[in-house]
Scaffold this motif. Sequence first.
Motif, mmCIF file in Angstrom:
data_model
loop_
_atom_site.group_PDB
_atom_site.id
_atom_site.type_symbol
_atom_site.label_atom_id
_atom_site.label_comp_id
_atom_site.label_asym_id
_atom_site.label_seq_id
_atom_site.Cartn_x
_atom_site.Cartn_y
_atom_site.Cartn_z
ATOM 1 N N ARG A 107 61.174 11.177 -5.446
ATOM 2 C CA ARG A 107 60.152 10.686 -4.621
ATOM 3 C C ARG A 107 59.184 10.123 -4.581
ATOM 4 N NH1 ARG A 107 64.337 6.899 -2.549
ATOM 5 N NH2 ARG A 107 63.037 6.413 -0.589
ATOM 6 N N ASP A 427 61.608 13.679 -0.972
ATOM 7 C CA ASP A 427 61.359 13.174 0.486
ATOM 8 C C ASP A 427 59.905 13.333 1.317
ATOM 9 O OD1 ASP A 427 62.896 10.120 -0.275
ATOM 10 O OD2 ASP A 427 64.764 11.136 -0.043
ATOM 11 N N ARG A 428 59.109 12.497 1.407
ATOM 12 C CA ARG A 428 58.508 12.696 2.234
ATOM 13 C C ARG A 428 59.241 13.257 3.682
ATOM 14 N NH1 ARG A 428 53.475 11.124 4.885
ATOM 15 N NH2 ARG A 428 52.468 9.759 2.960
ATOM 16 N N ARG A 429 58.472 14.690 4.173
ATOM 17 C CA ARG A 429 59.093 15.196 5.582
ATOM 18 C C ARG A 429 57.409 15.456 6.752
ATOM 19 N NH1 ARG A 429 63.852 17.302 5.094
ATOM 20 N NH2 ARG A 429 64.723 17.627 2.914
ATOM 21 N N LYS B 113 59.602 3.504 6.590
ATOM 22 C CA LYS B 113 58.635 3.841 7.701
ATOM 23 C C LYS B 113 59.128 2.892 8.981
ATOM 24 C CE LYS B 113 54.622 5.354 4.466
ATOM 25 N NZ LYS B 113 53.689 5.047 4.495
ATOM 26 N N SER B 133 57.883 8.773 10.008
ATOM 27 C CA SER B 133 57.288 8.832 7.868
ATOM 28 C C SER B 133 58.353 9.366 7.407
ATOM 29 C CB SER B 133 55.785 8.754 7.743
ATOM 30 O OG SER B 133 55.940 9.883 8.056
ATOM 31 N N ASP B 134 59.268 9.936 7.663
ATOM 32 C CA ASP B 134 60.121 10.968 7.377
ATOM 33 C C ASP B 134 61.707 10.626 7.968
ATOM 34 O OD1 ASP B 134 60.932 11.939 9.661
ATOM 35 O OD2 ASP B 134 59.841 13.828 9.662
ATOM 36 N N VAL B 136 63.978 9.118 5.870
ATOM 37 C CA VAL B 136 64.697 9.118 4.998
ATOM 38 C C VAL B 136 65.043 10.961 4.726
ATOM 39 C CG1 VAL B 136 64.917 9.425 2.022
ATOM 40 C CG2 VAL B 136 63.674 7.802 3.133
#
Lengths: 429, 440
Positions: A107, A427-429, B113, B133-134, B136
């Motif tokens: 994503r 996904d952003r980590r 977010k 921001s993480d 998910v």
Amino acid sequence: MNQIRKSLKTFVRIFALCGLSAILVTLITGYAAGLEVTQGPGDNRTGYESADYESRSISLLQRTGKAADLLHVLQSPPLGLPPVPVPRDNPVTQAKVQLGRKLFFDRRLSLNETMSCGMCHIPEQGFTNNELATSVGIEGRTVRRNAPTIYNVAYFSNIFHDGRETRLEYQVWQPMLAFNEMANPSIGYVVEKIRRLPDYTRLFETAFGGRGPGIETIGMAIAAYERTLVSGNSPFDHWHFGKDAAALSESAKLGFRLFRGKAGCAACHTIGDETALFTDDAFHNTGLGWQASVGTDPSEVQVQLAPGIKVPVPRNVINSVGERPPSDLGRYEVTQDPTDRWRYKTPVLRNVALTAPYMHNGAFGTLREVVEFYNRGGVTNPLLDPLIRPLGLTKSEMEHIVAFLESLTGDNVETLVRDAFAAPIGDRR
Amino acid sequence: MDAFRKTPCITAILIVSVILGSAAFSAWANETGLPPDMVKITGQEDFVYVWTLGEEGIGDEQDKLVAVGVNPDSPHYGQVVHSVSVGGRNEAHHMGFTFDRRYLWCATLDTSKIFVFDIHSDPARPRLVKTISDFVAQSGGVVGPHTIMPMKDRMLITGLSNNRDHGGRSALVEYTADGKYVATYWMPTDDNLQGAAKTGKYADGYNYDVRAMPRLDVMFTSSFTGWSNYMMDFGKMLKDEQAMKRFGNTFVVWRLSERKPLKIFDIPGAPLEIRCAINPAHDFAFTIAALTSKIWLVYRDKQGEWQAKEVADIGDPATVPLPPAFTISSDDRLLWATAFLEGKVRAFDISDPFHPSQVYEKQIGSQVNMVSSSWDSKRLYFTSSLLSEWDKKGSENEQFIKSFEWDGSELKERFVIDFTRAKLGRPHEMKFGAYALYKP
């Protein structure tokens, strides 16, 4: 004493039988549960129109993966399908497939990191989206058309409903750059973003002999993965090509005869002597596109509010909260030839039972509705394909055709879907 | 700024916490919903913080937290006093205070977010101090953080969707108050009821709001729809037969202390917001099904069992008024419900919660969504935006915050800020702020 022994033996037998039955029940229900997880939305809404609807929702945690040997799938085409064409400049390797699969479900490859290829081509939903007539892109932007399945996409050089792209390696970039899909501002933006993601560095180098992410390698990797999603060896293939008389129900056999005969479906959904792709890879006007563009909108729309509750909503209310639907002229948008207006590509029918809703705009939710549409002769318009005409099929004949279409589900769907589940979701980590 | 500090403020009452086992308690969308054991504003609020969606073509197009001066004694009454843009359009939606009310967590339904603002250092000028921001990845795939329910040192967050299919199956996610992920609790589904009793036909696994009654150790969740639907053009969705099947029809009662689902009720047609009764003698809560336009009462019967019952219609459900938000007065006597498509608010007398009766109705605008009430029920604030792609189009796309005074029989307009003209965007949820909360 003998009596006791006898009783004990009987007890042991019954116990063993019960145990066996329990194992069988477990296996059968487990298999059924497996099918539910891999062959349809986990949030099954079949029968939602009725007040009797009961939910059959499955936990997302059941979406467990198992990596498959996709290269083997590609190199050993199943019964009913020809060898997979692989371009000379992009031979498929295990490393490329692994990388392509990871990219496909990442994503982070969209501008705001919410959309991947796999958000519209959802594995257990036939690698399409069973829950939407037409797709929804980044920030909820409208996409005009139904997400086509990518099962067996390796065989075609006309890609997209309007055939505007010629190779998977090129096609990959369109959704990534489209304003209403993944909305990346440029090719360079995507390349640099992937270059900065540490989990990709080695994968690119391994797959491409030291080359990193780039316009070519990104396209080649995703295309390599997509080429492996080959699915055949269906009950129909066993019966028709494998000559196994017991592989198909009598209804499906009748449906096949109608498909090739009275209904005339095979004129476009072609069947070869040794293999069948069920498409002529050409473009036809069924009238659906014409109707959407120049037809008259009904004054109200029936809207499902809850199970068994449907109300008419006036058109002006719909319009007050809806943008003007985008125009869609089909193949004409590629050729600029007026005779190509509202022509769309003949879809492949393999795994068609898994890829609802149907048609380029997802107009029909069931195969029965599709057959009924063609039985009516499509929608009359000046450019209607001459092959489309009222068919005079009876209700039972239409049921047979649906039974035949349902026999086109490949035997490796579970394998391909579980393999997709095994891919990490980026996904952003 | 000094003018603000000198403005006479309200009395803030800090009621001593009563902790039930490990269960803490929650804070609600507006002042009347605050639980008794949390700091609350019982008099005049100084600010309304408006979580505002960025709109293409309007101002800087970004989501922003807007502080509006609402104290009539302030020279900035009815004016925007501060605005903080957070970057991007993330589908700003709901917010939640930390338990100590010093920070405001602002959640977003698209990028998932969560923006954390310091609102205590200078209540007139919220300051962005942290961005989660993480969410998910940390939560195991939960998309669309919605309600943020503070507990003593924890934040419980409802998710609306997931990163597998962008559908409606989702979870509750727990964080520490300083922003560290703790756990994910998936909603019960048919194949995994997690010990809950399925009282009807549905166990869809959908999620929306969360509220709690700590004294009874219960928590409630409702159900909406997934990312694909809540992000989609509303008109397009209404015409999409497949999409319209993907709405929640469930309401779940949980044991708060264990985060364990106990009972699943059928409430067809997207039960959205939940409001618990405030009087400790009242063991009930309300929810409103947005699509079917019905008020439901969830109550504890004489045997101590939780039950759900449909108790009233909002307008004519056949015309789909679409009631997305409501609030109840601090004496549990009035329920104010907005109807988005009609642009109206209605007041119901809920003295008898089993038989709400409409007592008042007013046109607020061409569209209206959130309603927030002061503790004394004298002031009601309304905002216009529902979701970025669901708002009305063209001239009917009014974007505002409107302040009204309720004199017991009539709503009288006090001020309006046009968020389009002010180049701000689409105003959504509101929270109240006051200097007095932070006085030593």
